[in-house]
Design a protein around this motif. Structure first.
Motif, PDB file in Angstrom:
ATOM      1  N   LEU B 237      36.714  36.589  42.767  1.00 46.04           N
ATOM      2  CA  LEU B 237      37.246  35.864  41.610  1.00 46.04           C
ATOM      3  C   LEU B 237      36.161  35.662  40.550  1.00 46.04           C
ATOM      4  CD1 LEU B 237      39.533  33.196  43.349  1.00 46.04           C
ATOM      5  CD2 LEU B 237      40.233  35.249  42.139  1.00 46.04           C
ATOM      6  N   VAL B 238      34.951  35.402  41.013  1.00 50.41           N
ATOM      7  CA  VAL B 238      33.839  35.254  40.058  1.00 50.41           C
ATOM      8  C   VAL B 238      33.582  36.584  39.350  1.00 50.41           C
ATOM      9  CG1 VAL B 238      31.335  34.901  39.904  1.00 50.41           C
ATOM     10  CG2 VAL B 238      32.747  33.305  41.200  1.00 50.41           C
ATOM     11  N   ALA B 239      33.627  37.674  40.132  1.00 47.09           N
ATOM     12  CA  ALA B 239      33.424  38.998  39.526  1.00 47.09           C
ATOM     13  C   ALA B 239      34.479  39.261  38.452  1.00 47.09           C
ATOM     14  CB  ALA B 239      33.492  40.069  40.607  1.00 47.09           C
ATOM     15  N   MET B 240      35.712  38.899  38.745  1.00 51.35           N
ATOM     16  CA  MET B 240      36.785  39.100  37.761  1.00 51.35           C
ATOM     17  C   MET B 240      36.569  38.211  36.536  1.00 51.35           C
ATOM     18  SD  MET B 240      40.111  39.332  40.261  1.00 51.35           S
ATOM     19  CE  MET B 240      41.305  39.324  38.943  1.00 51.35           C
ATOM     20  N   ALA B 241      36.193  36.960  36.784  1.00 52.91           N
ATOM     21  CA  ALA B 241      36.015  36.024  35.664  1.00 52.91           C
ATOM     22  C   ALA B 241      34.853  36.433  34.768  1.00 52.91           C
ATOM     23  CB  ALA B 241      35.806  34.619  36.208  1.00 52.91           C
ATOM     24  N   VAL B 242      33.836  37.085  35.363  1.00 52.66           N
ATOM     25  CA  VAL B 242      32.664  37.465  34.559  1.00 52.66           C
ATOM     26  C   VAL B 242      32.858  38.848  33.947  1.00 52.66           C
ATOM     27  CG1 VAL B 242      30.202  38.015  34.689  1.00 52.66           C
ATOM     28  CG2 VAL B 242      31.115  36.018  35.898  1.00 52.66           C
ATOM     29  N   LEU B 243      33.217  39.812  34.800  1.00 54.51           N
ATOM     30  CA  LEU B 243      33.313  41.199  34.320  1.00 54.51           C
ATOM     31  C   LEU B 243      34.510  41.423  33.388  1.00 54.51           C
ATOM     32  CD1 LEU B 243      32.393  43.360  37.433  1.00 54.51           C
ATOM     33  CD2 LEU B 243      31.134  43.150  35.296  1.00 54.51           C
TER      34      LEU B 243
END
Lengths: 332, 527
Positions: B237-243
């Motif tokens: 989820l962090v990867a999605m929120a950042v990338l």
């Protein structure tokens, strides 16, 4: 006599007993069958699965059947040609064709050009100006067909004939009980009218179009979409407002008892309300204040000048920006 | 001869077994089949107003003098136009038509969707579901149509599925390297989805909701896969929120100039549709048999989810994930988050998940109803579901956006219900052949309802005679090609009646007697 009665009573008792026995047997066997079915019932999941499989099979068969039958429920080119031939032979001036469902507008392309084609969802409250007889052309087997149009026309028909079947088309003729037959439909006379704003004559830019105030105001004979229905009318558009009263002087004609008209928004343009005054020889005969919403009727009494042959003028004023589709007719 | 046939059948079987043994091969085969079929069909559909915006961005030659006036009121995310530009430039030089060349970008996304759907279905419910799910998606006329035009809806659907596939792998894969790679992929796919359509952002809260639900209800993934740990889910989820936002900013130059204003405009909610609109349109737009399978699949998953939550059975996490991904787009459309487009386009990305659920349910139905003959029964059910839909595709193509199902009563029933007849004037293409054949030389044509860029695209592709000019109003025109959508105002058509002094069309395009296009002509302009 009494012996006969005894015999009869015995017969009735025997019959009753036999009937009761039969009923008992059938109840017993039904109960046994239900018990057997309940004991041997499939698990719920299996029952649901079987039902779903059956539903898929039924839906599939019904879908294919619908697809296969649809062309036969709709008119063929031959049906349309036959309808054309019928109306070409039997239609008279003052006749119109109402298609139902209203999307069946191929009729406009196929039917004789001399017959007006109406394609509206509703006819209640419609004036049907100049229409004495309505031929209802129905695609009665089309999916989701309703008889709403027929019912609405039947309410205002003095006579109707039995429907004539032409393939998938059904044609029924209705005679309108109280047709609206104007002595003059003023939008049709705009081409020979004189238009001015204030005291300045407007430029006659095309056959049925006038430009006033250097193009700030446009007056035109047109057909506009008002409430989903094509309305032949005079459109007056003044995005910045009229400034002064606009006067449309129509050529001389016999004055009737009533000037009857409607006003509505011209397409997406809005405005209003609009004030319409009827002027003869410089004298105001009557006037009406009409909101420019939907298709609002107005009526001006002209009884005291009825019968005269004079030019009639409409004087239109509005407080703000204007985009109105206005029709007016002189009724005898 | 018999031996030769037997040999050929045996070879086909061996090839089928080889192909079906690996999810990668099945995905590749489905992707290739999808690409070939859609690339062949992509030239025929008309051009809607929404697609014209994309094509105008992709092909400078379609920008007319009024190009600024043709642009839309709010900025549109760039992926659809960028992929159309990327495919148009090289392919049009190879002799492929300009419109088809620009649409190949969507066809590539269609291939990606098939592949992602196969892989997700395989991981969730095995090989047979993986074979069936793409068929259940593509056998819908409107889905196929979305795969043939350059609007961003199909791209969003493909990226939506791909993101969910990567999310699931990142959350549940046993190897850390796979999880890391999948988290990165999820972020990239999510960013591309944002670049396709602004309302894709709802995927992030949906997946967060799934993670929260799985944790709160202690739903487990199916046996054989590792249980998703909160740390893994959090990292994806962090990867999605950042990338996601990074990819969007990288792809969208508008954001470099005025990021806040552009983002505010792009992400502003749209007007809310009437309550139940999406359900009503779906009810009438998806072929009845496929609709039944979708509904059964959703109900099946809901029952499993409830039962699993009560009894803590295996597999409920996947049911929750797929159900959320299917329900989210409908909710977004109902709340005005999705753009107000025609037909099922606003919630098209829900459909692959409904197809997944339908595939699982049909197979389960066959297995439970007749365990001894489950394979033939499953095949029969698949044929029963797909055959009427394939017939419908044959009937409606290339006007797939005019397709309505048997419950609506087909096109006639839908017209009686007041449902829209086409998407943004795209049926005008069907009148071109007759206009080319019968319009007098040098005729000026008024095109109300059609995008000016669409008319220029037809002319550029040779589908419209070059001597025919465009008129801005009926007063200046010799002909008028009027598209009828069945819902909007017909004012330009009625003004044409007035200008041409006739309400009688010279020709028309009809679908099951429902007029889609009417052609009006001045005397002498129509031969």
């Amino acid at each position: 006599m009494s012996e006969l009665r005894v015999l009869r009573d015995r017969a009735v008792a025997a019959a009753r007993e036999r009937l009761a026995g039969a009923l008992r047997d059938s109840v017993r066997s039904t109960r046994a069958a239900v018990t057997w079915a309940w004991v041997h019932r499939p698990p719920l999941a299996r029952a649901v699965a079987v039902l779903l499989a059956a539903a898929v099979a039924v839906a599939s068969a019904a879908s294919i059947l619908f697809q296969a039958r649809l062309p036969a429920r709709l008119p063929t080119p031959l049906d349309w040609a036959a309808a054309h031939a019928l109306l070409d032979r039997d239609a008279r001036p003052g006749d119109a064709v109402a298609v139902t469902p209203p999307w069946a507008e191929r009729a406009r392309e196929i039917l004789p050009a001399s017959v007006a084609v109406l394609a509206q969802r509703h006819y209640a409250g419609e004036d049907l100006v100049g229409v004495r007889r309505v031929w209802v052309l129905s695609l009665a087997e089309a999916p989701r067909f309703t008889w709403e149009v027929e019912l609405e026309l039947l309410e205002r028909a003095s006579r109707s004939e039995t429907p004539l079947r032409i393939g998938s088309l059904e044609v029924t003729r209705y005679d309108v009980a109280f047709p609206t037959l104007p002595a003059a439909f003023l939008p049709d006379r705009l081409g020979r009218a004189a238009v001015s704003i204030g005291d300045v004559r407007c430029f006659h830019s095309a056959e049925t179009r006038f430009l006033c105030g250097g193009g700030a105001v446009e007056v035109e004979r047109s057909v506009r979409d008002v409430g989903g229905v094509p309305r032949p009318c005079v459109t007056v558009t003044a995005p910045a407002g009229l400034g002064a009263a606009i006067v449309i002087e129509f050529p001389a004609g016999r004055i009737g008892r009533t000037l009857y008209g409607h006003a509505g928004p011209a397409g997406t343009e809005r405005g209003g309300p609009v004030h319409v005054a009827v002027v003869l020889d410089g004298e105001e005969i009557g006037s009406a204040e009409v909101p420019v919403e939907a298709w609002i009727p107005f009526r001006v009494d002209m009884t005291r000048v009825a019968g005269a042959v004079k030019p009639i003028s409409l004087v239109i004023t509005s407080p703000g920006p204007l985009g109105v589709c206005l029709d007016a007719m002189v009724l005898p | 001869m018999t031996l030769a046939w037997g040999d050929a059948i045996a070879r086909v079987r061996r090839a089928g077994s080889w192909l079906g043994a690996s999810p990668g091969r099945v995905a590749l085969a489905w992707a290739a089949a999808t690409f070939v079929a859609l690339a062949l069909l992509a030239g025929s559909p008309g051009i809607s107003r929404d697609e014209a915006v994309v094509l105008t961005e992709a092909d400078a030659a379609l920008r007319g003098p009024g190009a600024i006036a043709e642009t839309v009121a709010r900025p549109v995310p760039p992926l659809a136009s960028e992929i159309a530009t990327a495919t148009h430039a090289p392919l049009s030089r190879l002799g492929i038509g300009h419109v088809r060349a620009a649409r190949i970008g969507t066809v590539l996304f269609a291939a990606l969707l098939s592949a992602a759907l196969v892989l997700l279905a395989w991981e969730l419910w095995g090989r047979t579901a993986a074979l069936l799910a793409p068929a259940l998606f593509w056998a819908v006329p409107r889905h196929l149509h979305a795969g043939l035009v350059a609007t961003p809806d199909l791209a969003l659907a493909a990226l939506w599925v791909a993101t969910v596939l990567a999310y699931r792998r990142a959350a549940g894969a046993p190897e850390a390297s796979v999880r890391r790679r999948s988290a990165l992929q999820a972020g990239l796919f999510f960013g591309l989805a944002l670049a396709a359509r602004a309302d894709a952002w709802i995927l992030l809260p949906l997946l967060a909701a799934h993670a929260a639900l799985a944790r709160a209800r202690r739903l487990e993934v199916r046996a054989g896969a590792a249980e998703p740990r909160l740390g893994h889910v959090r990292s994806v989820l962090v990867a999605m929120a950042v990338l996601g936002p990074l990819v969007l900013v990288a792809l969208w130059p508008w954001l470099w100039v005025s990021p806040l204003a552009t983002a505010a405009l792009a992400f502003t909610p749209h007007p809310v549709a009437p309550w139940g609109h999406s359900a009503r349109v779906t009810l009438f737009a998806i072929p009845a048999t496929v609709l039944l399978a979708y509904a059964a699949g959703a109900a099946h998953a809901a029952v499993r989810l409830i039962r699993s939550a009560r009894r803590r059975e295996a597999g409920a996490s996947d049911d929750a994930l797929v159900l959320l991904c299917a329900a989210g787009p409908f909710a977004a459309a109902a709340l005005g988050i999705a753009p107000a487009a025609g037909g099922i386009r606003p919630w098209l990305h829900a459909m692959p998940f409904l197809a997944l659920l339908a595939a699982r349910t049909l197979l389960a139905c066959a297995r439970i109803a007749w365990p001894a003959r489950s394979a033939p029964l499953a095949a029969s059910l698949a044929v029963l579901v797909l055959w009427p839909s394939l017939r419908a595709i044959g009937h409606f193509h290339p006007t797939g956006s005019s397709a309505w199902n048997e419950l609506a009563g087909g096109a006639p029933g839908a017209a009686s219900l007041g449902l829209e007849r086409q998407d943004g004037g795209d049926a005008a293409a069907a009148a071109l052949a007759e206009v080319n054949a019968r319009a007098r030389d040098g005729a000026r044509i008024f095109w109300p309802g059609s995008a000016p860029a669409a008319v220029r695209a037809f002319a550029r592709d040779g589908r419209l005679r070059p001597d025919l000019a465009v008129a801005d109003s009926p007063d200046d025109a010799d002909l008028a090609v009027v598209t009828l959508d069945g819902t909007g105002s017909r004012d330009p058509e009625y003004r044409t009646w007035s200008a041409f002094r006739t309400a009688r069309p010279a020709a028309g395009v009809y679908l099951d007697e429902v007029p889609l296009v009417l052609v009006y002509a001045r005397p002498g302009a129509w031969r």
